[in-house]
Design a protein around this motif. Structure first.
Motif, PDB file in Angstrom:
ATOM      1  N   ILE A 245       0.854  -1.186   0.000  1.00 32.26           N
ATOM      2  CA  ILE A 245       0.000   0.000   0.000  1.00 32.26           C
ATOM      3  C   ILE A 245       0.887   1.231   0.000  1.00 32.26           C
ATOM      4  CG2 ILE A 245      -1.913  -1.179   1.122  1.00 32.26           C
ATOM      5  CD1 ILE A 245      -1.027   0.001   3.744  1.00 32.26           C
ATOM      6  N   SER A 246       0.296   2.391  -0.267  1.00 32.37           N
ATOM      7  CA  SER A 246       1.086   3.597  -0.506  1.00 32.37           C
ATOM      8  C   SER A 246       1.885   4.043   0.709  1.00 32.37           C
ATOM      9  CB  SER A 246       0.169   4.742  -0.974  1.00 32.37           C
ATOM     10  OG  SER A 246      -0.830   4.996   0.013  1.00 32.37           O
ATOM     11  N   ASN A 247       1.344   3.833   1.906  1.00 32.37           N
ATOM     12  CA  ASN A 247       2.049   4.309   3.102  1.00 32.37           C
ATOM     13  C   ASN A 247       2.826   3.196   3.787  1.00 32.37           C
ATOM     14  OD1 ASN A 247      -0.115   2.849   4.024  1.00 32.37           O
ATOM     15  ND2 ASN A 247      -0.595   4.246   5.718  1.00 32.37           N
ATOM     16  N   SER A 248       3.096   2.101   3.048  1.00 31.94           N
ATOM     17  CA  SER A 248       3.825   0.981   3.636  1.00 31.94           C
ATOM     18  C   SER A 248       5.276   1.353   3.890  1.00 31.94           C
ATOM     19  CB  SER A 248       3.764  -0.236   2.696  1.00 31.94           C
ATOM     20  OG  SER A 248       4.608  -1.246   3.162  1.00 31.94           O
ATOM     21  N   ASN A 249       5.770   0.965   5.056  1.00 32.24           N
ATOM     22  CA  ASN A 249       7.176   1.196   5.362  1.00 32.24           C
ATOM     23  C   ASN A 249       7.914  -0.129   5.559  1.00 32.24           C
ATOM     24  OD1 ASN A 249       5.988   0.401   7.696  1.00 32.24           O
ATOM     25  ND2 ASN A 249       6.719   2.107   8.959  1.00 32.24           N
ATOM     26  N   TYR A 250       7.393  -1.191   4.933  1.00 37.98           N
ATOM     27  CA  TYR A 250       7.964  -2.529   5.090  1.00 37.98           C
ATOM     28  C   TYR A 250       9.279  -2.646   4.342  1.00 37.98           C
ATOM     29  CZ  TYR A 250       8.610  -7.550   4.278  1.00 37.98           C
ATOM     30  OH  TYR A 250       9.127  -8.802   4.183  1.00 37.98           O
ATOM     31  N   ILE A 251      10.307  -3.115   5.051  1.00 37.08           N
ATOM     32  CA  ILE A 251      11.618  -3.360   4.450  1.00 37.08           C
ATOM     33  C   ILE A 251      12.052  -4.776   4.826  1.00 37.08           C
ATOM     34  CG2 ILE A 251      14.028  -2.635   4.320  1.00 37.08           C
ATOM     35  CD1 ILE A 251      13.124   0.108   5.329  1.00 37.08           C
ATOM     36  N   PRO A 252      12.054  -5.705   3.878  1.00 39.50           N
ATOM     37  CA  PRO A 252      12.478  -7.062   4.224  1.00 39.50           C
ATOM     38  C   PRO A 252      13.966  -7.102   4.578  1.00 39.50           C
ATOM     39  CG  PRO A 252      12.232  -6.846   1.850  1.00 39.50           C
ATOM     40  CD  PRO A 252      11.725  -5.567   2.444  1.00 39.50           C
ATOM     41  N   LEU A 253      14.317  -8.009   5.459  1.00 38.24           N
ATOM     42  CA  LEU A 253      15.712  -8.194   5.821  1.00 38.24           C
ATOM     43  C   LEU A 253      16.466  -8.717   4.607  1.00 38.24           C
ATOM     44  CD1 LEU A 253      17.287  -7.873   8.505  1.00 38.24           C
ATOM     45  CD2 LEU A 253      16.994 -10.328   8.861  1.00 38.24           C
ATOM     46  N   ASP A 254      17.654  -8.203   4.368  1.00 39.56           N
ATOM     47  CA  ASP A 254      18.401  -8.628   3.186  1.00 39.56           C
ATOM     48  C   ASP A 254      18.747 -10.106   3.290  1.00 39.56           C
ATOM     49  OD1 ASP A 254      21.453  -8.977   4.075  1.00 39.56           O
ATOM     50  OD2 ASP A 254      20.621  -7.260   5.147  1.00 39.56           O
ATOM     51  N   ARG A 255      18.957 -10.738   2.144  1.00 37.85           N
ATOM     52  CA  ARG A 255      19.108 -12.187   2.082  1.00 37.85           C
ATOM     53  C   ARG A 255      20.264 -12.704   2.933  1.00 37.85           C
ATOM     54  NH1 ARG A 255      16.666 -15.389  -1.571  1.00 37.85           N
ATOM     55  NH2 ARG A 255      15.204 -14.435  -3.043  1.00 37.85           N
ATOM     56  N   VAL A 256      21.369 -11.996   2.933  1.00 41.33           N
ATOM     57  CA  VAL A 256      22.544 -12.464   3.684  1.00 41.33           C
ATOM     58  C   VAL A 256      22.242 -12.482   5.171  1.00 41.33           C
ATOM     59  CG1 VAL A 256      24.948 -11.992   4.280  1.00 41.33           C
ATOM     60  CG2 VAL A 256      24.153 -11.670   1.922  1.00 41.33           C
ATOM     61  N   HIS A 257      21.719 -11.366   5.704  1.00 39.90           N
ATOM     62  CA  HIS A 257      21.383 -11.312   7.121  1.00 39.90           C
ATOM     63  C   HIS A 257      20.265 -12.300   7.465  1.00 39.90           C
ATOM     64  CE1 HIS A 257      23.714  -7.520   7.402  1.00 39.90           C
ATOM     65  NE2 HIS A 257      23.784  -7.842   8.694  1.00 39.90           N
ATOM     66  N   ASN A 258      19.284 -12.383   6.574  1.00 44.81           N
ATOM     67  CA  ASN A 258      18.151 -13.279   6.848  1.00 44.81           C
ATOM     68  C   ASN A 258      18.608 -14.734   6.942  1.00 44.81           C
ATOM     69  OD1 ASN A 258      14.863 -12.922   6.619  1.00 44.81           O
ATOM     70  ND2 ASN A 258      15.548 -14.973   6.078  1.00 44.81           N
ATOM     71  N   ALA A 259      19.440 -15.153   5.968  1.00 45.97           N
ATOM     72  CA  ALA A 259      19.907 -16.547   5.958  1.00 45.97           C
ATOM     73  C   ALA A 259      20.751 -16.849   7.197  1.00 45.97           C
ATOM     74  CB  ALA A 259      20.705 -16.805   4.687  1.00 45.97           C
ATOM     75  N   HIS A 260      21.667 -15.917   7.531  1.00 40.86           N
ATOM     76  CA  HIS A 260      22.535 -16.138   8.690  1.00 40.86           C
ATOM     77  C   HIS A 260      21.722 -16.183   9.988  1.00 40.86           C
ATOM     78  CE1 HIS A 260      25.888 -15.881  11.448  1.00 40.86           C
ATOM     79  NE2 HIS A 260      25.398 -14.766  11.956  1.00 40.86           N
ATOM     80  N   PHE A 261      20.777 -15.249  10.116  1.00 36.15           N
ATOM     81  CA  PHE A 261      19.992 -15.174  11.347  1.00 36.15           C
ATOM     82  C   PHE A 261      19.024 -16.361  11.449  1.00 36.15           C
ATOM     83  CE2 PHE A 261      16.435 -13.231  13.872  1.00 36.15           C
ATOM     84  CZ  PHE A 261      17.132 -13.196  15.068  1.00 36.15           C
ATOM     85  N   GLU A 262      18.443 -16.768  10.311  1.00 36.67           N
ATOM     86  CA  GLU A 262      17.539 -17.914  10.329  1.00 36.67           C
ATOM     87  C   GLU A 262      18.267 -19.172  10.793  1.00 36.67           C
ATOM     88  OE1 GLU A 262      14.692 -20.611   7.369  1.00 36.67           O
ATOM     89  OE2 GLU A 262      15.934 -18.995   6.547  1.00 36.67           O
ATOM     90  N   GLN A 263      19.476 -19.379  10.287  1.00 38.89           N
ATOM     91  CA  GLN A 263      20.240 -20.543  10.711  1.00 38.89           C
ATOM     92  C   GLN A 263      20.549 -20.484  12.208  1.00 38.89           C
ATOM     93  OE1 GLN A 263      23.820 -21.250   8.452  1.00 38.89           O
ATOM     94  NE2 GLN A 263      24.600 -22.759   9.920  1.00 38.89           N
TER      95      GLN A 263
END
Length: 1005
Positions: A245-263
């Protein structure tokens, strides 16, 4: 932090974990949760039908992190949300809580069928043109512009850790996969395929279709898929297309950080889940008294780490939401993971995981060895170290070369060569089959400084020393003082049996339990004393193979017996007496209906097979005494006290009468008390004996189904009740023999019937003895220290749930009283209604299970009782539940501090102090409200009441405390408010209370 223009316009796809989303629904991608539907009129959605299926078969070792969510291809951002608990784990996502460790013997069958896809026409601009004020009150970041519908099923199977068996199962699973994926139009399972499927250890099924999740077998799922394809009303959401939506401020975690943190998170969760699973397996029972200190230390460490772990996961969740909302930088995540405290915590969890999983494997090994009659020995307890050699090992481990067989190994050797371990164990079992005098020992060198390079047996066994022992042939009776058979026939003496006389290599111990009398019948001889007749009958069946031989000699009477028999020709009654009544002090014949056997008594018999083996039959007072339940309880206590003399027994024989319409009411209580005293694993040594079975053609008759109902209701686990451990005798053939000796006449037909009955009973008696000797492992009775330690561990696990449940109940009591006086709440009062329903539900479940003891009322609660109100019943029930928990907390604390000598300070009192401090913090950090103020005062009163009762116990020591505590532990484990306790319920209640407004002039409660 700013997003690029491209990222803000990029739609994303999410697996539909929550099936509440529809076209036009708002979606919070920061926490991955569907929100309310947007109030916008759209054109008719576009629908595209696919009707496409895909089925994939994966092995658990394919994914290095054993991440099930990744194996079924859930996207990385949603995986992280599920791991951190940001979104509810429902539908297919519940596999996050899969209880077993993923390994090379895990198989994941994933079936995905997309039926159709619904999506909006190109009206994105209408959403963007909507004033932002319409969305300002939500956390929405996206709108659902597409929904796919169909079937998503994941079947997780655990195969046996045997390569050849697993390979056969894999070929069967490939048949399922190929057919479901459309690679093959022909599906046929052979008999070998079905047999292979039976070896699957565990099957768990997860799906977006609720009905499928209730299934337990792969083949059921297979047939259901065919039906689902023909019924599109059963389909559920598979995935969502989300447009920002127009006022969305969602920023997904970048792939490198996401993969490392998920593990990182996945490893923590897997480790903690595995540790909890191991502890929930009741490891003290599996360890059978071994390695208790190591287990206790690991368990205490786990209790500490759980709180630290929960706090860490809460910090992680908060930080990830901040990162996705653009309120923080990824450098904050790097700093958090790099903190020394987090590194230490992760290392501690990893080390505990390795320790507990190793201990769990050891526990299962010890239990398996015990079932094979192999004793476990930790060589470090014998002070074996690197200075020893094979000769000193032999001296320390082997006491008698003719009897002892010691298998030496360690965890590393077992892991490297499981086939060799299996062969050596099988070899020892074969030796035991040929020589029942052998004592088999597994010597565990794990952790020992002595370098054991290979598995070995001590002493070396030569082929020419192996002896084949003859089958059981005969019995002769010996009194407890080992008098001869000739002297016994003149007089049968019973001497008290001391524990020092018990030799586990020479004596088979058989405990007899059963009802006192069987009653009279017009068509069969009256038999008043069930167990006593059996002992005499058994001895004669085993001594005289034919009734002609038995007639030629005087019957062997181990216990004096009297009965009345009626001749068939003229119905004349004859009173028959066997044995020497003048020297019998343990039998009371004066009062019919009362147990004739007054005390437990052992009767020892020799096997005539030259190996010195003896049979000890432990006769006990019968239950169902006409003097009532108190007398039955006294008899049971005498039985439990008597069997404490023994280190082990081989069988527990339960005596029953066939064709009963109902079982004695004390029967279930008898078994419960027995298992409380000797442990639930004794159920594997249960044997069922039916007497007077000639009338039911040597079958259990109608008693069989009644028996299965009773044993299935016990909480000790499955008790076998099959042909192999069920034996049917006819004691009347022995009574016929005794009647002949008393000159009672019988016609030819009766003689033929009794002779046939004798032959059947001889066959059954020999099968009975062979089964006990060859099939049943020795069961070692836990000593009191083991039972105390086991009870301590059970109690420690319940302390936190009990305390939090007490706080919750007290809060409900206060709220219920407030509701009566119409105190206003900011939040909706429907929560009170749901609490009432829940409490009434719990009370309904508990009313059939009275507590083991009466509880003492607490005066403080009287002010909270309500009269003449629809809520009075609910309030009284809640007060009774809280009173019960207060009483049990005192019982548990007394046991921990006075009996178990718990190393820490009073855990219940510390818990009361903790909860009071927590409520004080709530009062100080937020607006004071009446519930929290009253809760603080109520907790203080409960703490003071608790301290007073603990002080009172110091001057009044309790009797039979271990039995009482065992009963309370079992009761509390089945108590719904404890067994269904979750920390989320407590937090939810806290949040509700924190929304209550403060009251300036509350009514006095």
């Amino acid at each position: 932090m700013k997003r690029t223009q491209d990222l803000s316009l990029l739609p994303i796809k999410r697996t539909a974990i929550d099936c509440s989303g529809r076209l036009g629904s708002l979606y919070d991608a920061c926490e991955d949760q569907p929100l309310r539907k947007l109030d916008v009129n759209f054109q008719q959605p576009f629908i595209e039908f696919h009707a496409k299926a895909q089925c994939i078969l994966e092995s658990g070792d394919k994914n290095a992190q054993r991440n099930l969510l990744e194996l079924i291809h859930i996207d990385e951002q949603l995986r992280l949300s599920l791991l951190l608990g940001l979104t509810s784990k429902t539908g297919i996502a519940t596999l996050v809580d899969y209880p077993h460790t993923i390994n090379e013997y895990t198989r994941v069958l994933h079936y995905y069928y997309i039926h159709r896809e619904e999506r909006f026409p190109d009206e994105v601009q209408k959403i963007r043109d909507r004033p932002e004020t319409g969305l300002s009150k939500t956390n929405a970041t996206h709108i659902v512009t597409g929904v796919s519908w169909g079937v998503d099923i994941v079947v997780i199977l655990q195969l046996p850790p045997e390569y050849d068996v697993a390979k056969r199962i894999d070929s069967v699973l490939e048949k399922y996969r190929a057919y479901l994926n459309g690679d093959s139009n022909d599906f046929k399972l052979t008999r070998e395929d079905l047999d292979s499927n039976r070896h699957i250890i565990d099957t768990k099924i997860y799906s977006n279709i609720p009905a499928v999740t209730e299934m337990t077998a792969l083949h059921n799922v297979f047939h259901t898929i065919s039906r689902l394809k023909a019924d599109d009303t059963q389909y559920r959401q598979l995935s969502y297309i989300l447009y920002p939506i127009s006022n969305s401020n969602y920023i997904p975690l970048d792939r490198v950080h996401n993969a490392h943190f998920e593990q990182y998170v996945s490893e923590l969760i897997t480790s903690m889940k595995t540790i909890e699973t191991c502890f929930n397996e009741d490891m003290p029972r599996l360890l059978r008294g071994h390695l208790t200190e190591r287990f206790s230390h690991a368990y205490r460490q786990w209790l500490t780490l759980k709180d630290e772990y929960a706090n860490l996961m809460e910090r992680f969740s908060k930080l990830i939401v901040e990162l996705r909302c653009g309120l923080n930088q990824t450098s904050a995540l790097d700093r958090l993971l790099g903190q020394q405290a987090q590194i230490i915590l992760k290392n501690n969890i990893t080390n505990l995981y390795q320790n507990v999983t190793e201990l769990n494997r050891k526990a299962h090994l010890i239990t398996d060895l015990s079932h094979e009659s192999i004793q476990y020995c930790n060589v470090m307890e014998l002070k074996i170290d690197k200075n020893d050699n094979e000769d000193t090992l032999k001296r320390k481990l082997v006491i008698d070369e003719n009897i002892d067989r010691v298998l030496c190994s360690n965890d590393l050797l077992n892991k490297k060569n499981p086939v060799q371990l299996k062969k050596l164990r099988h070899y020892l079992i074969e030796e035991l089959e040929n020589n029942f005098k052998l004592k088999l020992i597994y010597a565990d060198f794990s952790g020992c400084t002595y370098e054991l390079r290979d598995m070995m047996l001590l002493p070396s066994i030569q082929n020419d020393t192996r002896k084949k022992y003859s089958k059981f042939r005969d019995l002769s009776i010996l009194a407890d003082n080992n008098t001869s058979i000739s002297s016994l026939r003149k007089t049968h003496k019973h001497a008290p049996l001391s524990a020092s006389k018990l030799s586990m290599n020479e004596t088979i111990n058989v405990l007899l339990l059963g009802e006192t009398g069987v009653g009279k019948s017009t068509f069969i001889n009256a038999l008043l004393y069930l167990q006593r007749s059996f002992i005499n009958a058994l001895v004669n069946y085993l001594t005289f193979k034919t009734i002609d031989k038995a007639k030629s000699e005087k019957p062997i009477v181990a216990i004096p017996t009297t009965f009345t028999t009626t001749t068939r020709d003229n119905f004349q009654e004859h009173t028959v007496k066997c044995g020497d009544f003048t020297k019998s002090t343990n039998e009371n014949f004066r009062y019919p209906g009362q147990s004739i056997t007054q005390r437990c008594r052992s009767h020892i018999y020799n096997f005539h097979n030259n190996d010195g083996t003896k049979l000890r039959i432990i006769d006990t007072p019968g239950f169902g005494d006409t003097r009532g339940l108190p007398q039955d309880n006294r008899h049971m206590q005498r039985i439990l006290d008597y069997i404490k003399k023994f280190k082990y027994f081989n069988a527990i024989c339960i005596f029953l009468k066939p064709n009963e319409s109902k079982l004695n009411t004390y029967f279930r209580s008898c078994l419960t008390q027995l298992f409380n005293a000797v442990g639930p694993d004794a159920r594997q040594n249960i044997v069922f004996c039916y007497t007077n079975a000639r009338a039911t053609f040597y079958a259990p008759g109608s008693t069989g189904p009644l028996l299965k109902q009773v044993i299935s209701s016990l909480s000790v686990g499955d008790i076998p009740s099959k042909r192999k451990n069920t034996f049917c005798f006819d004691n009347e053939s022995f009574l016929y023999l005794a009647a002949l000796q008393n000159n009672v006449p019988f016609n030819d037909q009766e003689k033929r019937e009794y002779e046939a009955s004798w032959s059947n009973s001889v066959t059954e008696a020999n099968r009975f003895i062979r089964y006990i000797r060859r099939k049943l492992p020795v069961y070692y009775i836990p000593d009191e220290s083991e039972l105390i330690r086991s009870a301590e561990i059970e109690i420690v696990q319940m302390i936190h749930p009990m305390l939090e449940t007490m706080r919750s109940l007290l809060r409900k009591i206060i709220r219920c009283k407030m509701n009566l006086f119409k105190v206003s709440f900011e939040s909706d009062l429907n929560d009170v209604d749901s609490s009432e329903t829940k409490n009434n539900h719990h009370h309904h479940r508990l009313q059939y299970s009275p507590p083991p003891q009466q509880t003492i009322p607490i005066d403080f609660f009287e002010d909270y009782r309500i009269a003449n109100s629809p809520s009075s019943k609910m309030q009284d029930d809640t007060i009774d539940q809280l009173t019960l928990l207060c009483h049990v907390s005192v019982e548990f604390s007394y046991f921990l501090l006075r009996i178990a000598h718990y190393s820490q300070s009073d855990p219940f009192l510390n818990g009361f102090i903790r909860m009071i401090n927590e409520e004080n913090i709530i009062c100080e950090s937020r607006n004071r409200n009446y519930v929290n103020l009253q809760l603080v005062e109520g907790l203080k009163t409960l703490a003071n009441n608790y301290k007073q009762r603990i002080e009172a116990t110091k001057s009044s020591p309790k009797q039979n405390i271990l039995l009482i505590i065992s009963q309370w532990i079992k009761y509390m484990l089945d108590y719904p408010l404890i067994s269904e306790y979750t920390i989320d319920n407590i937090r939810e209640s806290l949040n509700i209370d924190n929304r209550i407004t403060s009251i300036s002039n509350p009514c006095r409660l």
